[in-house]
Structures are given as structure tokens and as C-alpha cells.
Design a protein around this motif. Structure first.
Motif, PDB file in Angstrom:
ATOM      1  N   TYR A  84      16.728 -49.999  34.125  1.00 33.77           N
ATOM      2  CA  TYR A  84      17.188 -48.677  34.553  1.00 33.77           C
ATOM      3  C   TYR A  84      18.661 -48.420  34.217  1.00 33.77           C
ATOM      4  O   TYR A  84      19.178 -47.350  34.522  1.00 33.77           O
ATOM      5  CB  TYR A  84      16.984 -48.495  36.061  1.00 33.77           C
ATOM      6  N   ALA A  85      19.324 -49.368  33.589  1.00 32.11           N
ATOM      7  CA  ALA A  85      20.760 -49.276  33.338  1.00 32.11           C
ATOM      8  C   ALA A  85      21.138 -48.044  32.520  1.00 32.11           C
ATOM      9  O   ALA A  85      22.200 -47.459  32.733  1.00 32.11           O
ATOM     10  CB  ALA A  85      21.260 -50.540  32.659  1.00 32.11           C
ATOM     11  N   ASP A  86      20.301 -47.627  31.583  1.00 33.31           N
ATOM     12  CA  ASP A  86      20.614 -46.492  30.722  1.00 33.31           C
ATOM     13  C   ASP A  86      19.948 -45.193  31.166  1.00 33.31           C
ATOM     14  O   ASP A  86      20.007 -44.186  30.456  1.00 33.31           O
ATOM     15  CB  ASP A  86      20.203 -46.801  29.277  1.00 33.31           C
ATOM     16  N   ALA A  87      19.318 -45.205  32.319  1.00 30.03           N
ATOM     17  CA  ALA A  87      18.637 -44.004  32.815  1.00 30.03           C
ATOM     18  C   ALA A  87      19.657 -42.917  33.139  1.00 30.03           C
ATOM     19  O   ALA A  87      20.781 -43.195  33.552  1.00 30.03           O
ATOM     20  CB  ALA A  87      17.807 -44.339  34.048  1.00 30.03           C
ATOM     21  N   ILE A  88      19.257 -41.675  32.931  1.00 31.11           N
ATOM     22  CA  ILE A  88      20.119 -40.517  33.178  1.00 31.11           C
ATOM     23  C   ILE A  88      19.724 -39.893  34.514  1.00 31.11           C
ATOM     24  O   ILE A  88      18.549 -39.620  34.753  1.00 31.11           O
ATOM     25  CB  ILE A  88      19.944 -39.476  32.053  1.00 31.11           C
ATOM     26  N   ASP A  89      20.716 -39.661  35.383  1.00 34.09           N
ATOM     27  CA  ASP A  89      20.440 -39.049  36.679  1.00 34.09           C
ATOM     28  C   ASP A  89      19.910 -37.627  36.504  1.00 34.09           C
ATOM     29  O   ASP A  89      20.398 -36.862  35.667  1.00 34.09           O
ATOM     30  CB  ASP A  89      21.703 -38.999  37.534  1.00 34.09           C
ATOM     31  N   VAL A  90      18.912 -37.290  37.322  1.00 38.29           N
ATOM     32  CA  VAL A  90      18.342 -35.940  37.349  1.00 38.29           C
ATOM     33  C   VAL A  90      18.385 -35.479  38.803  1.00 38.29           C
ATOM     34  O   VAL A  90      17.818 -36.131  39.673  1.00 38.29           O
ATOM     35  CB  VAL A  90      16.871 -35.941  36.853  1.00 38.29           C
ATOM     36  N   PHE A  91      19.070 -34.372  39.037  1.00 37.67           N
ATOM     37  CA  PHE A  91      19.200 -33.843  40.396  1.00 37.67           C
ATOM     38  C   PHE A  91      18.280 -32.641  40.566  1.00 37.67           C
ATOM     39  O   PHE A  91      18.135 -31.828  39.660  1.00 37.67           O
ATOM     40  CB  PHE A  91      20.654 -33.466  40.688  1.00 37.67           C
ATOM     41  N   GLU A  92      17.696 -32.546  41.735  1.00 35.43           N
ATOM     42  CA  GLU A  92      16.831 -31.413  42.057  1.00 35.43           C
ATOM     43  C   GLU A  92      17.717 -30.194  42.352  1.00 35.43           C
ATOM     44  O   GLU A  92      18.902 -30.327  42.648  1.00 35.43           O
ATOM     45  CB  GLU A  92      15.957 -31.745  43.258  1.00 35.43           C
ATOM     46  N   GLU A  93      17.122 -29.027  42.318  1.00 33.32           N
ATOM     47  CA  GLU A  93      17.862 -27.804  42.594  1.00 33.32           C
ATOM     48  C   GLU A  93      18.526 -27.889  43.964  1.00 33.32           C
ATOM     49  O   GLU A  93      17.888 -28.238  44.957  1.00 33.32           O
ATOM     50  CB  GLU A  93      16.900 -26.620  42.541  1.00 33.32           C
ATOM     51  N   GLY A  94      19.809 -27.603  44.012  1.00 31.92           N
ATOM     52  CA  GLY A  94      20.561 -27.616  45.255  1.00 31.92           C
ATOM     53  C   GLY A  94      21.055 -28.985  45.676  1.00 31.92           C
ATOM     54  O   GLY A  94      21.733 -29.117  46.676  1.00 31.92           O
ATOM     55  N   GLN A  95      20.728 -29.998  44.908  1.00 29.89           N
ATOM     56  CA  GLN A  95      21.119 -31.370  45.252  1.00 29.89           C
ATOM     57  C   GLN A  95      22.464 -31.691  44.592  1.00 29.89           C
ATOM     58  O   GLN A  95      22.707 -31.311  43.440  1.00 29.89           O
ATOM     59  CB  GLN A  95      20.040 -32.322  44.763  1.00 29.89           C
ATOM     60  N   LEU A  96      23.301 -32.403  45.299  1.00 30.18           N
ATOM     61  CA  LEU A  96      24.615 -32.807  44.777  1.00 30.18           C
ATOM     62  C   LEU A  96      24.604 -34.283  44.454  1.00 30.18           C
ATOM     63  O   LEU A  96      23.852 -35.048  45.025  1.00 30.18           O
ATOM     64  CB  LEU A  96      25.709 -32.500  45.796  1.00 30.18           C
TER      65      LEU A  96
END
Length: 97
Positions: A84-96
Motif C-alpha cells: 500500500y506504500a504507493d497508494a493514492i489517498d481518495v477522500f469522499e465528498e465533504g471529507q478532510l
């Protein structure tokens, strides 16, 4: 929150933009088990499609008063693992972050 990454399924099929997220977590004193769910992509998750896999991981949680919540600790733990070291963060709508 979740993460996007390229994976290869057990059957050898590559998935370029798989979406991985902590689907469930269990606490036992200072030990946490996170269950990492993998979907074909983020849209598959949003559409309620079946997950491709669920993998459990155990780690020691920080339980001090000023510690991050368990879910955030889980994502930080995942980033220490090679897969998971190279995984890109994905935030849900409204999430910080």
C-alpha cells in the motif's frame, strides 16, 4: 477515505485503479484488526458492487488521549506495508485529510 492503487488479482488479472478501504475494524485492548476491502474501482464502491477481496491486518493501536482515531491509525499502518506504500489517498465528498 480510501486509497487507489494498481493490483493484480490472485487469478493474474491486473486492476489499474483498484479502490481499497478499511471496511471494518475490531478493537481488543491495544490491538486492532482492520479489514481492508478491495473494489474494482471507486465507482464500484459507490455503486454498492461486491468487493473483490477482504484482507485482515493486526497492529498495536495508540490509545493515548491525544491519539488519532483508530481508522486514521489504520490507514497510517497500511501505508507502512509495501503493498500500500504507493497508494493514492481518495477522500469522499465533504471529507478532510
Amino acid at each position: 477515505m480510501g486509497m487507489e492503487m494498481a493490483i493484480v488479482l490472485d487469478n493474474g488479472i491486473p486492476v489499474e485503479k483498484a479502490y481499497v478501504r478499511i471496511g471494518k475494524l475490531e478493537e481488543n485492548n491495544k490491538s486492532l484488526t482492520i479489514y481492508v476491502d478491495t473494489y474494482y474501482d471507486h465507482q464500484s464502491f459507490l455503486d454498492g458492487k461486491n468487493l473483490l477481496s477482504r484482507i485482515p491486518y493486526n497492529f498495536s493501536a495508540n490509545v493515548s488521549d491525544d491519539a488519532k482515531n483508530y481508522r486514521k491509525q489504520g490507514y497510517e499502518f497500511m501505508k507502512t506495508l509495501g503493498e500500500y506504500a504507493d497508494a493514492i489517498d481518495v477522500f469522499e465528498e465533504g471529507q478532510l485529510a
